[in-house]
Design an enzyme around this catalytic site. Structure first.
Site, PDB file in Angstrom:
ATOM      1  N   GLY A 139     -64.013 -11.948  35.855  1.00 39.10           N
ATOM      2  CA  GLY A 139     -64.090 -13.403  36.306  1.00 39.10           C
ATOM      3  C   GLY A 139     -63.469 -14.088  35.484  1.00 39.10           C
ATOM      4  O   GLY A 139     -62.426 -13.688  34.532  1.00 39.10           O
ATOM      5  N   SER A 140     -63.772 -15.354  35.277  1.00 35.42           N
ATOM      6  CA  SER A 140     -62.988 -16.321  34.477  1.00 35.42           C
ATOM      7  C   SER A 140     -62.915 -16.119  33.038  1.00 35.42           C
ATOM      8  O   SER A 140     -61.975 -16.915  32.528  1.00 35.42           O
ATOM      9  CB  SER A 140     -63.541 -17.899  34.777  1.00 35.42           C
ATOM     10  OG  SER A 140     -63.289 -18.207  36.366  1.00 35.42           O
ATOM     11  N   VAL A 141     -63.603 -15.313  32.358  1.00 35.34           N
ATOM     12  CA  VAL A 141     -63.504 -15.021  31.023  1.00 35.34           C
ATOM     13  C   VAL A 141     -62.001 -14.790  30.915  1.00 35.34           C
ATOM     14  O   VAL A 141     -61.502 -14.672  29.762  1.00 35.34           O
ATOM     15  CB  VAL A 141     -64.523 -14.328  30.371  1.00 35.34           C
ATOM     16  CG1 VAL A 141     -64.270 -13.927  28.937  1.00 35.34           C
ATOM     17  CG2 VAL A 141     -65.917 -14.867  30.417  1.00 35.34           C
ATOM     18  N   LYS A 174     -59.457 -15.626  31.975  1.00 34.62           N
ATOM     19  CA  LYS A 174     -58.434 -16.578  31.888  1.00 34.62           C
ATOM     20  C   LYS A 174     -58.210 -16.980  30.167  1.00 34.62           C
ATOM     21  O   LYS A 174     -57.048 -17.395  30.163  1.00 34.62           O
ATOM     22  CB  LYS A 174     -59.013 -17.878  32.344  1.00 34.62           C
ATOM     23  CG  LYS A 174     -59.292 -17.659  33.715  1.00 34.62           C
ATOM     24  CD  LYS A 174     -59.936 -19.028  34.298  1.00 34.62           C
ATOM     25  CE  LYS A 174     -60.093 -18.749  35.770  1.00 34.62           C
ATOM     26  NZ  LYS A 174     -61.055 -19.947  36.560  1.00 34.62           N
TER      27      LYS A 174
END
Length: 715
Positions: free
Chosen positions: A322-324, A326
């Site tokens: 997921g967004s980690v 990024k």
């Protein structure tokens, strides 16, 4: 005229026939005897029968071999505190056959069942009535055992029961592994168990398996010549081969931090019931793992919970981060010179390759600069950043950060992960952590490049190993690449500050007063077995990665929680209840493990294996409150562990070698109760928050398998 045949016509030469038969019998006999002679001659000359050497067999018949069991080596924390060590456990049994006598011809059966039951109830987690029922079976039995409460007894308990001199009470010894901390990085440390009929222990998971050859040692033997009755022959030499004990494995774990992390994780597990959780605290400058755990977990000392999860989720499970992810996308864009923070884009959704990528916020935030994509965790913004880099450059950085490759951490069963990168849509969604599968250690390794000035560190769980022959192998911090520069790392850290400090940042729940903190949150979708992704508010892997202090990183804390079944609060609040106290506890400790000076704190002394009265006096002199669990007179476990820094007046729990009894929990804080639950391994339903106001199991009651309820209320 009738003709009569003479009898001689049918047997005309009886003497000759007998002679022929006799000669034939003599020939056969001589042939058989010749065979025996040849066989005996061969045996006498060669000394073998059916490939068995007779001399060796004769020696075996008149020699006695005794195996000298090697001691399995210990697994220790970073300062030498025992995490796993060799031990023996005992199973108690009672002889009921009244014909049984001992060597002095005295009764060797249970003579007074009522008295025996009363005495044993002091030492076993079993009521007097249940013990008496075991001693009074409905049919004739030679001996009986006492189920689970009568197994895995310590040497101290055995000695105390032996001292009672109860006729008919005996013990069976079993080589065992002692895990004094119970639930304590259980999947990382692993288990060692006897396999089949072997009495030696073999590592079957975790570090016990990874370093089994080092830990196992080599058995020796004692060989003596004896007569047919087993007595040693006069002047016979005894051959002795000394057992070589196993080596020692020092981990990088900090016992104080590990125990605290276990307490926080248990609290969240009991309250929100996620299907899975992982948590790792890592040194930002060395890659050393200071604390690591997962849920479901198990108590290594009892095996309770092992059936719920055998895998080490930290290395054996793949998941979409997921967004980690990024963090890596932003770092790659900045380093490649393809990041244009002042360019504007339309947030909300973007169509790509026949699919649509949506932001987590329906409709997005309108037209915003790319500099806001990271703190707002905009998927569309990350796609724009990936497109600016181009798939080729982005894939190069995924390779530089070593995704799709094992980290090589010294734990068994590590997966390599997987990257889907065939279509433009696949390439784009990897920018926000979908279409890419990782394990926890891969993520920590990638984040270390940001926390360590661009130099990427291999996660490390072992600090040194001392082999059987005394040679020491030291595991030093290992730089496995430099995917980004120091300047790029600093820019990413600054962007992570905005996540927690901006009013519209996704990490405001993690803000800690007085702490320079940098974080990135994540919400990863979970693939459905039927295809696509699961739907529903809780069907995600929620995560957070934090670095502190952001100006000079010392610690990286990475948490992930999968599908909380009782999601009564936002995921960020749930994870923050672990993240903030854990990071604060770590920050109260310097990088070398020394606790910061504070006139209101003291170091908890080591009292494990001490007499109870001595332990109580030692703790009281150090200005700690003491709570005792059990009826024994010797401490077998303490929480918090020795060396931990704690406030004056805080409670230290001591587990003794006697039967476990319920203490009076009135007024205890929830953190203290969680220590009690961890220490005893018993199941309790915790209701409310604050301090204990009510307990369903009365103080002094023997703690059996029955679970209870403990209620809390804020004061």
């Amino acid at each position: 005229m009738k003709i009569f045949k003479s009898k001689r016509s049918t047997n005309a030469y009886p003497a000759r026939n007998r002679k022929i038969f006799g000669i034939w019998m003599i020939g056969v006999t001589l042939l058989i005897l010749g065979g025996f002679v040849l066989r005996f001659s061969f045996v006498a000359t060669v000394g073998e029968v059916d490939s068995n050497n007779l001399a060796k067999q004769r020696q075996k018949q008149y020699q006695t071999d005794t195996v000298l069991q090697a001691k399995r080596g210990a697994i220790l924390d970073k300062t030498g505190n025992v995490i796993a060590e060799d031990s023996n456990t005992y199973t108690i049994f009672a002889i009921l056959d009244k014909q049984s006598k001992d060597s002095n011809n005295k009764p060797d059966y249970v003579v007074d069942k009522a008295k025996t039951a009363k005495i044993l109830s002091r030492y076993l987690a079993m009521s007097e009535a249940k013990i008496l029922a075991r001693l009074t079976p409905g049919k004739n039995m030679y001996q009986v055992e006492f189920g689970t409460p009568g197994t895995k007894l310590s040497l101290a308990i055995k000695k105390q029961i032996d001292a009672e001199k109860l006729p008919g009470i005996h013990f069976r010894e079993t080589p065992s592994r002692l895990y004094p901390n119970g639930v304590f990085a259980s999947h990382v440390i692993g288990l060692a168990q006897a396999q089949g009929k072997s009495t030696s222990l073999t590592g079957v998971m975790g570090l016990e398996k990874q370093f089994n050859t080092v830990l196992a040692g080599t058995n020796g033997y004692r060989r003596s010549r004896t007569d047919a009755y087993g007595y040693k022959l006069p002047n016979a030499k005894t051959n002795l081969k000394t057992a070589v004990n196993g080596g020692t494995v020092y981990t990088t774990l900090d016992s104080g931090l590990q125990a605290y992390l276990e307490t926080l994780m248990t609290d969240v597990q009991n309250k929100y019931e996620p299907k899975g959780m992982t948590a790792v605290l890592m040194s930002a400058k060395t890659g050393q793992i200071l604390a690591a755990t997962q849920r479901p977990t198990f108590d290594a000392s009892t095996g309770e919970g092992l059936g719920d999860m055998w895998r080490d989720s930290l290395v054996e499970d793949n998941y979409e981060p997921g967004s980690v992810m990024k963090i890596v996308t932003l770092a790659a864009a900045i380093q490649s010179g393809k990041y244009h923070p002042n360019d504007y884009y339309q947030s909300g959704s973007i169509k790509l390759d026949g699919g649509t990528v949506n932001d987590w916020r329906t409709g997005g935030w309108g037209s915003i600069p790319l500099s806001k994509a990271f703190p707002l965790s905009s998927n569309v913004g990350m796609v724009k950043i990936e497109q600016a880099m181009g798939a080729g450059i982005w894939k190069q950085y995924l390779d530089k950060f070593r995704f799709g490759q094992k980290t090589g951490i010294t734990l068994p069963g590590e997966t390599s992960g997987h990257i889907s990168f065939e279509r433009p849509l696949d390439q784009a969604i990897t920018s926000f952590g979908q279409g890419i599968e990782v394990n926890v250690m891969q993520m920590l390794q990638a984040i270390s490049a940001v926390s360590n000035g661009g130099k990427m560190l291999k996660p490390q769980i072992v600090s040194k190993v001392i082999s059987q022959n005394g040679k020491t192998k030291v595991y030093k911090p290992e730089v496995v690449g430099q995917p980004i520069s120091k300047e790029t790392a600093a820019q990413v850290i600054d962007a992570m500050r905005h996540v927690v400090n901006d009013e519209d940042g996704t990490g405001v729940a993690y803000k800690m007063p007085g702490v320079d903190l940098a974080v990135k949150t994540g919400t990863g979708q979970i693939a459905s077995p039927q295809g696509g992704y699961l739907t529903g508010d809780s069907n995600y892997t929620f995560s957070v990665a934090g670095v502190a202090p952001a100006s000079d990183p010392q610690y990286v804390l990475y948490l992930a929680m999968k599908q909380p079944q009782k999601m009564t609060e936002p995921a960020e609040s749930i994870l923050a209840s672990i993240f903030k106290p854990m990071m604060q506890r770590a920050l109260d400790t310097t990088a070398n493990g020394a606790v910061t000076d504070d006139t209101n704190t003291a170091t908890i002394p080591a009292v494990t294996n001490a007499a109870l009265t001595t332990a109580q006096d030692s703790l009281k002199q150090a200005n700690f409150d003491v709570a005792t669990v059990g009826t024994g007179n010797k401490v077998v476990q303490q929480l918090p562990t020795s060396g931990t820094k704690a406030l004056h007046g805080s409670r230290v729990l001591l587990l003794t070698n006697g039967a476990m009894t319920m203490p009076d929990l009135t007024g205890w804080s929830k953190s203290d109760v969680l220590k009690f639950v961890q220490l005893t391994g018993k199941k309790f339903k915790l209701v409310g928050d604050g301090f204990v106001t009510q307990q369903s199991i009365a103080a002094g009651t023997l703690l059996g398998d029955t679970s209870g309820t403990i209620k809390f209320k804020q004061q």
